[in-house]
Design a protein around this motif. Structure first.
Motif, PDB file in Angstrom:
ATOM      1  N   ASP A 148      23.463  47.614  36.074  1.00 40.45           N
ATOM      2  CA  ASP A 148      21.936  48.298  35.718  1.00 40.45           C
ATOM      3  C   ASP A 148      21.329  47.020  36.360  1.00 40.45           C
ATOM      4  O   ASP A 148      19.642  46.924  36.216  1.00 40.45           O
ATOM      5  N   ARG A 149      21.407  47.217  37.643  1.00 42.98           N
ATOM      6  CA  ARG A 149      20.941  46.190  39.081  1.00 42.98           C
ATOM      7  C   ARG A 149      21.030  46.820  40.597  1.00 42.98           C
ATOM      8  O   ARG A 149      22.555  47.433  39.995  1.00 42.98           O
ATOM      9  N   ASP A 150      21.147  47.315  41.166  1.00 39.72           N
ATOM     10  CA  ASP A 150      21.457  46.994  42.257  1.00 39.72           C
ATOM     11  C   ASP A 150      23.326  46.509  42.756  1.00 39.72           C
ATOM     12  O   ASP A 150      23.111  45.162  42.343  1.00 39.72           O
ATOM     13  N   VAL A 151      24.087  47.972  43.121  1.00 35.13           N
ATOM     14  CA  VAL A 151      24.685  47.063  43.698  1.00 35.13           C
ATOM     15  C   VAL A 151      25.106  46.941  44.934  1.00 35.13           C
ATOM     16  O   VAL A 151      24.951  48.300  45.989  1.00 35.13           O
ATOM     17  N   PRO A 152      26.452  46.634  45.532  1.00 33.72           N
ATOM     18  CA  PRO A 152      26.204  47.156  47.462  1.00 33.72           C
ATOM     19  C   PRO A 152      27.165  48.654  47.080  1.00 33.72           C
ATOM     20  O   PRO A 152      27.305  48.977  46.121  1.00 33.72           O
TER      21      PRO A 152
END
Length: 233
Positions: free
Chosen positions: A16-20
């Motif tokens: 639910d958020r930015d990931v690498p």
């Protein structure tokens, strides 16, 4: 949770958020005993830990169960990289940083197991991404690898087959006429050399499909036709 498959010990999650950026994936089918591997995880709650080791064995089998379903995770990677509770679900990478497995079990001191990243698990992950589950076909037989008599091995160009240990009553295998003691050589012309080679044939596209099994019974070659059912929990 996008999808989970307990019979392969794999799941797909949505962040639910930015990931690498995703890592590069390798192919565990190309691993050799002695290759360097690196395990990533949170052992004993210690986040972001990395341990190194080598591939100590290949082709191990890990029995798993989900409801009424039983399966063997095929070609499990054995490594001596230090694994502890909290490593499960973490990546197992090769010396080039490519993910070639997912840590799944701690079998003992200096003995860890990982689900391989190979064409079979890629197929499972694809199904989880798109359908949220993995559909499998069910024959209803218990089998074990058995060596073929040298004359048969030469005739069929394979050393082993699957000996039928048990046929589940009222199963597709029973309806097809398979019997205890039969040696199953091939499914739809694909040679069977171990239990994993049979499992590769039992995914969604095999459900209710006409399936030809070639077997040896009392030293005679027989062909039986089965229509696998869908495996349910």
């Amino acid at each position: 949770m996008v999808g989970i498959d307990r019979l392969s010990d794999l799941a797909v999650l949505r962040a639910d958020r930015d990931v690498p950026d995703p890592p590069e994936y390798g192919d565990a089918d190309h691993l050799k005993v002695g290759n360097l591997v690196v395990a990533v995880g949170n052992p004993l709650g210690l986040a972001g830990s990395v341990t190194a080791g080598v591939v100590s064995a290949l082709g191990r089998s890990l029995p798993v169960r989900s409801g009424a379903g039983n399966r063997i995770i095929e070609d499990v990677i054995q490594t001596d990289a230090a694994l502890n509770p909290g490593n499960s679900g973490g990546a197992l990478a090769d010396g080039n940083g490519r993910v070639i497995g997912i840590n799944t079990a701690v079998a003992g001191i200096g003995l860890g197991l990982a689900v391989p990243m190979n064409p079979t698990t890629r197929r499972i992950i694809y199904s989880l991404l798109h359908d949220g589950r993995v559909r499998r076909a069910y024959l209803g037989l218990v089998s074990t690898p058995a060596p073929l008599h040298p004359a048969l091995a030469e005739r069929f160009a394979q050393r082993t087959a699957l000996r039928v240990v048990e046929v589940i009553p009222a199963s597709p295998a029973a309806a097809a006429g398979l019997r205890q003691g039969d040696l199953v050589l091939a499914v739809n012309g694909v040679p069977l050399r171990d239990a994993q080679s049979l499992q590769r044939q039992l995914f969604e596209d095999a459900i209710a499909r006409r399936t030809e099994l070639t077997a040896i019974r009392n030293n005679a070659l027989v062909d039986v036709i089965a229509y696998p059912a869908e495996l349910t929990d």
